[in-house]
Scaffold this motif. Structure first.
Motif, PDB file in Angstrom:
ATOM      1  N   ILE A  68       0.840  -1.216  -0.118  1.00 43.48           N
ATOM      2  CA  ILE A  68       0.012  -0.118  -0.221  1.00 43.48           C
ATOM      3  C   ILE A  68       1.000   1.194   0.054  1.00 43.48           C
ATOM      4  CG2 ILE A  68      -1.533   1.371   1.109  1.00 43.48           C
ATOM      5  CD1 ILE A  68      -2.624  -1.419   2.393  1.00 43.48           C
ATOM      6  N   PRO A  69       0.557   2.237  -0.736  1.00 43.52           N
ATOM      7  CA  PRO A  69       1.427   3.596  -0.966  1.00 43.52           C
ATOM      8  C   PRO A  69       1.565   3.981   0.486  1.00 43.52           C
ATOM      9  CG  PRO A  69      -0.201   3.628  -2.503  1.00 43.52           C
ATOM     10  CD  PRO A  69      -0.468   2.178  -1.798  1.00 43.52           C
ATOM     11  N   ASN A  70       2.817   4.518   0.713  1.00 41.85           N
ATOM     12  CA  ASN A  70       3.297   5.088   2.049  1.00 41.85           C
ATOM     13  C   ASN A  70       3.208   4.067   3.112  1.00 41.85           C
ATOM     14  OD1 ASN A  70       3.821   7.523   0.366  1.00 41.85           O
ATOM     15  ND2 ASN A  70       1.423   7.751   0.606  1.00 41.85           N
ATOM     16  N   ALA A  71       2.926   3.086   3.143  1.00 44.15           N
ATOM     17  CA  ALA A  71       3.019   2.281   3.923  1.00 44.15           C
ATOM     18  C   ALA A  71       4.381   1.841   4.622  1.00 44.15           C
ATOM     19  CB  ALA A  71       2.590   0.615   3.707  1.00 44.15           C
ATOM     20  N   ILE A  72       4.402   1.377   5.945  1.00 44.90           N
ATOM     21  CA  ILE A  72       5.993   1.079   6.403  1.00 44.90           C
ATOM     22  C   ILE A  72       5.568  -0.339   6.816  1.00 44.90           C
ATOM     23  CG2 ILE A  72       6.133   3.347   7.664  1.00 44.90           C
ATOM     24  CD1 ILE A  72       5.302   1.763  10.390  1.00 44.90           C
ATOM     25  N   ASN A  73       6.854  -1.113   6.986  1.00 39.99           N
ATOM     26  CA  ASN A  73       7.097  -2.325   6.863  1.00 39.99           C
ATOM     27  C   ASN A  73       7.769  -2.953   8.161  1.00 39.99           C
ATOM     28  OD1 ASN A  73       9.157  -4.964   5.654  1.00 39.99           O
ATOM     29  ND2 ASN A  73       7.166  -5.258   5.876  1.00 39.99           N
ATOM     30  N   ILE A  74       6.935  -3.591   9.012  1.00 36.44           N
ATOM     31  CA  ILE A  74       7.767  -4.108  10.134  1.00 36.44           C
ATOM     32  C   ILE A  74       7.081  -5.775  10.259  1.00 36.44           C
ATOM     33  CG2 ILE A  74       8.036  -4.284  12.658  1.00 36.44           C
ATOM     34  CD1 ILE A  74       7.408  -1.136  12.700  1.00 36.44           C
ATOM     35  N   PRO A  75       7.794  -6.745   9.898  1.00 32.13           N
ATOM     36  CA  PRO A  75       7.298  -7.889   9.726  1.00 32.13           C
ATOM     37  C   PRO A  75       6.958  -8.401  11.521  1.00 32.13           C
ATOM     38  CG  PRO A  75       9.454  -8.018   8.694  1.00 32.13           C
ATOM     39  CD  PRO A  75       9.217  -6.793   9.378  1.00 32.13           C
ATOM     40  N   HIS A  76       5.654  -8.933  11.338  1.00 30.43           N
ATOM     41  CA  HIS A  76       5.184  -9.321  12.814  1.00 30.43           C
ATOM     42  C   HIS A  76       6.203  -9.948  13.827  1.00 30.43           C
ATOM     43  CE1 HIS A  76       4.307 -13.630  12.193  1.00 30.43           C
ATOM     44  NE2 HIS A  76       4.135 -13.259  10.918  1.00 30.43           N
ATOM     45  N   ARG A  77       6.927 -10.916  13.023  1.00 28.57           N
ATOM     46  CA  ARG A  77       7.777 -11.712  14.057  1.00 28.57           C
ATOM     47  C   ARG A  77       8.870 -10.576  14.472  1.00 28.57           C
ATOM     48  NH1 ARG A  77       6.615 -15.239   9.633  1.00 28.57           N
ATOM     49  NH2 ARG A  77       5.769 -17.140  10.236  1.00 28.57           N
ATOM     50  N   GLU A  78       8.969  -9.790  14.031  1.00 28.11           N
ATOM     51  CA  GLU A  78      10.143  -8.736  14.343  1.00 28.11           C
ATOM     52  C   GLU A  78       9.466  -7.396  15.236  1.00 28.11           C
ATOM     53  OE1 GLU A  78      12.361  -7.662  11.045  1.00 28.11           O
ATOM     54  OE2 GLU A  78      12.655  -9.554  10.378  1.00 28.11           O
ATOM     55  N   MET A  79       8.350  -7.605  15.663  1.00 26.46           N
ATOM     56  CA  MET A  79       7.776  -6.313  16.240  1.00 26.46           C
ATOM     57  C   MET A  79       8.098  -6.578  17.893  1.00 26.46           C
ATOM     58  SD  MET A  79       3.872  -5.991  14.654  1.00 26.46           S
ATOM     59  CE  MET A  79       3.776  -5.595  12.949  1.00 26.46           C
ATOM     60  N   ASN A  80       8.936  -5.585  18.353  1.00 26.99           N
ATOM     61  CA  ASN A  80       9.165  -5.511  19.824  1.00 26.99           C
ATOM     62  C   ASN A  80       9.358  -4.153  20.226  1.00 26.99           C
ATOM     63  OD1 ASN A  80      11.933  -4.946  19.204  1.00 26.99           O
ATOM     64  ND2 ASN A  80      12.291  -6.871  18.603  1.00 26.99           N
ATOM     65  N   LEU A  81       9.857  -3.755  21.631  1.00 29.13           N
ATOM     66  CA  LEU A  81       9.930  -2.587  21.892  1.00 29.13           C
ATOM     67  C   LEU A  81      11.208  -1.904  21.161  1.00 29.13           C
ATOM     68  CD1 LEU A  81       9.950  -3.082  25.779  1.00 29.13           C
ATOM     69  CD2 LEU A  81       8.419  -1.757  24.230  1.00 29.13           C
ATOM     70  N   GLU A  82      12.220  -2.633  20.667  1.00 31.46           N
ATOM     71  CA  GLU A  82      13.236  -1.938  20.181  1.00 31.46           C
ATOM     72  C   GLU A  82      12.739  -1.590  18.478  1.00 31.46           C
ATOM     73  OE1 GLU A  82      17.447  -3.384  18.256  1.00 31.46           O
ATOM     74  OE2 GLU A  82      17.028  -3.815  20.339  1.00 31.46           O
ATOM     75  N   THR A  83      12.241  -2.317  17.929  1.00 32.78           N
ATOM     76  CA  THR A  83      12.056  -2.284  16.348  1.00 32.78           C
ATOM     77  C   THR A  83      10.681  -1.128  16.197  1.00 32.78           C
ATOM     78  OG1 THR A  83      10.306  -4.084  16.179  1.00 32.78           O
ATOM     79  CG2 THR A  83      12.588  -4.371  15.684  1.00 32.78           C
ATOM     80  N   THR A  84       9.873  -0.950  17.303  1.00 36.84           N
ATOM     81  CA  THR A  84       8.654  -0.091  17.207  1.00 36.84           C
ATOM     82  C   THR A  84       9.134   1.476  18.056  1.00 36.84           C
ATOM     83  OG1 THR A  84       7.781  -1.144  19.030  1.00 36.84           O
ATOM     84  CG2 THR A  84       7.044  -1.833  16.906  1.00 36.84           C
ATOM     85  N   GLN A  85      10.468   1.595  18.715  1.00 37.39           N
ATOM     86  CA  GLN A  85      10.564   2.698  19.539  1.00 37.39           C
ATOM     87  C   GLN A  85      10.382   3.949  18.578  1.00 37.39           C
ATOM     88  OE1 GLN A  85      14.455   2.267  21.345  1.00 37.39           O
ATOM     89  NE2 GLN A  85      15.476   2.296  19.181  1.00 37.39           N
ATOM     90  N   HIS A  86      10.614   3.863  17.252  1.00 43.56           N
ATOM     91  CA  HIS A  86      10.567   5.215  16.628  1.00 43.56           C
ATOM     92  C   HIS A  86       9.228   5.429  16.298  1.00 43.56           C
ATOM     93  CE1 HIS A  86      10.473   2.105  13.613  1.00 43.56           C
ATOM     94  NE2 HIS A  86       9.982   3.102  12.789  1.00 43.56           N
TER      95      HIS A  86
END
Length: 152
Positions: A68-86
């Motif tokens: 989807i245009p302008n979407a961001i990508n964070i694979p569900h297996r990698e979602m944690n405090l560190e990968t979502t802190q921004h």
């Protein structure tokens, strides 16, 4: 107990049961709308500049292929405090994956909720986004679909 009084009590119990059923239905549909969004609602929200971000919960190669245009990508297996802190906690994140045959969006929504983000899941994922005629980006993106545009 006379039969009329029994009849009134039975009618009252039936009415109360119907009321509970109606209240349960209303709550069910309110919850469904609180936790899900369809492609047209997402498209409209994105076009209106609402504080909303499409979040692709698939692996990077899927995102790079089409998203989807302008979407961001964070694979569900990698979602944690560190990968979502921004990420901004005041934004609504709408997770998606390939479509109804994939549950990465559900896993992503669960992870984001556990991380205390506002989140909804996109009904039908990328597949239904494209079926509704919306543009996509990526290697196999469909630039010919309806595009999001700013009306400013």
């Amino acid at each position: 107990m006379n039969s009329f009084r029994f009849y009134v009590m039975e009618c009252s119990a039936t009415f109360e049961k119907k009321q509970r059923t109606m209240e349960n239905q209303i709550k069910f549909y309110e919850n469904k709308l609180a936790f899900e969004m369809d492609p047209s609602d997402l498209f409209e929200a994105l076009n209106n500049g609402e504080k909303i971000i499409a979040l692709d919960a698939r692996k990077p190669f899927g995102f790079e292929t089409e998203h989807i245009p302008n979407a961001i990508n964070i694979p569900h297996r990698e979602m944690n405090l560190e990968t979502t802190q921004h990420l901004d906690k005041d934004v609504l994140y709408v997770t998606y994956c390939d479509g109804i045959g994939c549950n990465a969006s559900t896993k992503g929504a669960l992870n984001m909720a556990r991380l205390r983000f506002k989140v909804k899941e996109l009904i039908g994922g990328l597949e239904w986004w494209k079926l509704d005629g919306y543009a996509t980006e990526g290697i196999k993106g469909n630039k010919g679909g309806l595009k999001m545009e700013c009306a400013c």
